[in-house]
Design an enzyme around this catalytic site. Sequence first.
Site, short mmCIF file in Angstrom:
data_model
loop_
_atom_site.label_atom_id
_atom_site.label_comp_id
_atom_site.label_asym_id
_atom_site.label_seq_id
_atom_site.Cartn_x
_atom_site.Cartn_y
_atom_site.Cartn_z
N GLY A 48 0.78 -1.23 0.00
CA GLY A 48 0.00 0.00 0.00
C GLY A 48 0.82 1.28 0.00
O GLY A 48 0.41 2.28 -0.58
N ASP A 106 -4.80 1.89 10.59
CA ASP A 106 -6.21 1.58 10.85
C ASP A 106 -6.29 1.04 12.29
O ASP A 106 -6.37 1.81 13.25
CB ASP A 106 -6.65 0.57 9.79
CG ASP A 106 -8.13 0.28 9.80
OD1 ASP A 106 -8.82 0.68 10.75
OD2 ASP A 106 -8.62 -0.35 8.85
N LYS A 134 -6.85 6.48 10.59
CA LYS A 134 -8.26 6.37 10.98
C LYS A 134 -8.30 6.15 12.48
O LYS A 134 -8.36 5.01 12.95
CB LYS A 134 -8.88 5.14 10.31
CG LYS A 134 -9.48 5.33 8.98
CD LYS A 134 -10.26 4.05 8.65
CE LYS A 134 -10.13 3.70 7.20
NZ LYS A 134 -10.75 2.40 6.89
N ASP A 162 -5.88 -0.49 -2.07
CA ASP A 162 -6.64 -1.39 -2.92
C ASP A 162 -7.81 -2.03 -2.20
O ASP A 162 -7.93 -1.95 -0.98
CB ASP A 162 -5.71 -2.54 -3.37
CG ASP A 162 -5.41 -3.51 -2.23
OD1 ASP A 162 -5.05 -3.03 -1.13
OD2 ASP A 162 -5.56 -4.71 -2.41
N ARG A 168 -5.48 0.43 -7.00
CA ARG A 168 -4.26 1.03 -6.45
C ARG A 168 -3.79 2.19 -7.31
O ARG A 168 -3.15 3.11 -6.82
CB ARG A 168 -3.12 0.00 -6.37
CG ARG A 168 -3.26 -1.03 -5.26
CD ARG A 168 -1.93 -1.75 -5.05
NE ARG A 168 -2.06 -3.01 -4.34
CZ ARG A 168 -2.10 -3.15 -3.03
NH1 ARG A 168 -2.03 -2.09 -2.26
NH2 ARG A 168 -2.20 -4.33 -2.47
#
Length: 177
Positions: A48, A106, A134, A162, A168
């Site tokens: 990522g 996350d 987040k 993704d 992506r």
Amino acid sequence: MAATEPQPEAFRVLIDRPTLLQRIAELAREVRAAFPAEPPCLVAVMDGARVFATELARHLPGFPAAHAVRASSYGHGTQSSGQVLLAASAIPVEGRPVVILEDIVDTGRTIDKLRTWLLAHGAVEVRVCTLLSKPSRRVVAVALDWVGFEIPDEFVIGFGMDVDGRYRDLPHVAVYR
Ligand code: PRP
């Protein structure tokens, strides 16, 4: 892409490209200022963070290229599995400061596991630079040194992120629904 998959234009833009690029330039300035004497070892969490790390590197001339570490927690879907699979090759971190480059934090499990691994392998300090965070999803408390944007609890795609390997290449960050 399956015929039934929505086209990328169908997704709401959360952060547009100019805003992303401007913020990444700022982050690079802050990272550089934090290490005036010697550049840190950069560790980019794949897949990522590839796009973020590449863009950041454009603003960090003289810094060694980021090492890639592979971590995966989502598998096929939009929910974190809770298990972080870490494939860290031989990264020379002993006696060095490290900056982890993440696309998104996350639950915090990936950063927590990677930080532990890096310290166990001799890193003198581990800082974290993430494009997105987040906070509402955090399960493990992790210290983040540089955060590009705090975002709400939406599943985001694009700019390296993704869903099942798709989207992506979107040039911006969008909400997947
Ligand atoms: C995503 C993202 C982070 C991690 C963050 O990776 O790139 O590495 O999840 O989640 P966490 O804070 O809950 O641990 P993912 O597992 O989707 O793999 P990918 O980078 O290859 O897409």
